[in-house]
Design an enzyme around this catalytic site. Sequence first.
Site, PDB file in Angstrom:
ATOM      1  N   LYS A  52      12.830 -64.853  48.927  1.00  9.89           N
ATOM      2  CA  LYS A  52      13.691 -63.706  49.249  1.00  9.89           C
ATOM      3  C   LYS A  52      14.334 -63.906  50.619  1.00  9.89           C
ATOM      4  CE  LYS A  52      10.914 -60.632  46.350  1.00  9.89           C
ATOM      5  NZ  LYS A  52       9.861 -59.604  46.233  1.00  9.89           N
ATOM      6  N   GLN A  96       5.722 -56.464  50.082  1.00  6.70           N
ATOM      7  CA  GLN A  96       5.407 -57.227  48.880  1.00  6.70           C
ATOM      8  C   GLN A  96       4.131 -56.684  48.243  1.00  6.70           C
ATOM      9  OE1 GLN A  96       7.367 -59.490  47.460  1.00  6.70           O
ATOM     10  NE2 GLN A  96       5.954 -60.027  45.825  1.00  6.70           N
ATOM     11  N   ASP A 119      13.567 -51.718  47.180  1.00  4.60           N
ATOM     12  CA  ASP A 119      12.834 -51.937  45.930  1.00  4.60           C
ATOM     13  C   ASP A 119      13.093 -50.801  44.928  1.00  4.60           C
ATOM     14  OD1 ASP A 119      11.249 -54.299  45.777  1.00  4.60           O
ATOM     15  OD2 ASP A 119       9.855 -53.505  47.263  1.00  4.60           O
TER      16      ASP A 119
HETATM   17  N1  GUN Z   1       5.581 -57.727  43.523  1.00  3.09           N
HETATM   18  C1  GUN Z   1       6.031 -58.165  42.320  1.00  3.09           C
HETATM   19  N2  GUN Z   1       7.322 -57.808  42.125  1.00  3.09           N
HETATM   20  C2  GUN Z   1       7.684 -57.125  43.239  1.00  3.09           C
HETATM   21  C3  GUN Z   1       8.910 -56.500  43.624  1.00  3.09           C
HETATM   22  O1  GUN Z   1       9.913 -56.480  42.895  1.00  3.09           O
HETATM   23  N3  GUN Z   1       8.901 -55.901  44.858  1.00  3.09           N
HETATM   24  C4  GUN Z   1       7.796 -55.877  45.649  1.00  3.09           C
HETATM   25  N4  GUN Z   1       7.889 -55.242  46.820  1.00  3.09           N
HETATM   26  N5  GUN Z   1       6.647 -56.449  45.318  1.00  3.09           N
HETATM   27  C5  GUN Z   1       6.605 -57.070  44.108  1.00  3.09           C
END
Ligand code: GUN
Length: 297
Positions: A52, A96, A119
């Site tokens: 990311k 995350q 998110d």
């Molecule tokens: N863990 C797995 N997928 C995601 C996501 O799309 N966002 C976040 N913050 N954590 C994740």
Amino acid sequence: MTTIIDGNAIGDDIRGELEGSVEVLDEAGVTPGLATVLMSEDPASSTYVSMKQRACEEIGINGIHVEIEPDAPADELFSTLDELNADPEVHGILVQMPVPDHVDTWEVLNYINPAKDVDGFHPENVGRLVAGRPRFKPATPHGVQRLLQETGVETEGADAVVIGRSDIVGKPMANLLIQKGPVGNATVTICHSRTADLAAKTRQADIVIAAVGYPGIVDGSMLKEGAVVIDVGVNRVDADNERGYKLVGDVDFESAREVASAITPVPGGVGPMTITMLLWNTVKAAGDLEGVDIDLP
Ligand code: GUN
């Protein structure tokens, strides 16, 4: 001929166009900023966060990364979020998931400024999505919507089966597909681990979206001829290679491609779109927070 839906190519096109939106922000003196917070030693989480951050850099988003020891008190995470919520150079915040057991996920989601919640997991943003007035669509289901759109899949009146009821993918995916409007108006069935006869449901479906994290839960024998298959799963299975594993989806690709009219591969299908739509949300957040009008691709 079965179409193999190329998430890398579709994602690259959208990222290219997003660079134009970043330039418009730049002309207004704004550099979009995304803060990622990692409180985990899980190698997969760490890899996702690095991907990311790298993607941010590539299109001119300022990436800020904070790591918190997994055994640190929860307050350390909350004081980090206080700073990021207040920082005018941070337009998007992503913690995350999953966080360690001693940290309450619900509290974390509530704590993030909803205007920076790229998110789309804050209850206010979940509510807005369900009400048909989304601020941020969660990146993975938004990415799936774009894949369907760019592939020309008709969702209106289609029977869609979503396998998985997670807050991150299954629930928002189903919600997006039932909304009135483009890439919506579908009739959606949500299946999960307690569904009595999964194959009976999937065999009725024009669109099958698998998001459970269980390799091979869908195979060709469970599909209607010509179905569109979107595989959100990313599973590590043992393999006789240098790494000792390979990544596979929730769908048995080889048997499914024989029956499907279009299908996403793993890797190279949904994965690149998830990151692309996170960038999209971050650019949107910067435009909204700074009051700059931008055309989003
Ligand atoms: N863990 C797995 N997928 C995601 C996501 O799309 N966002 C976040 N913050 N954590 C994740």
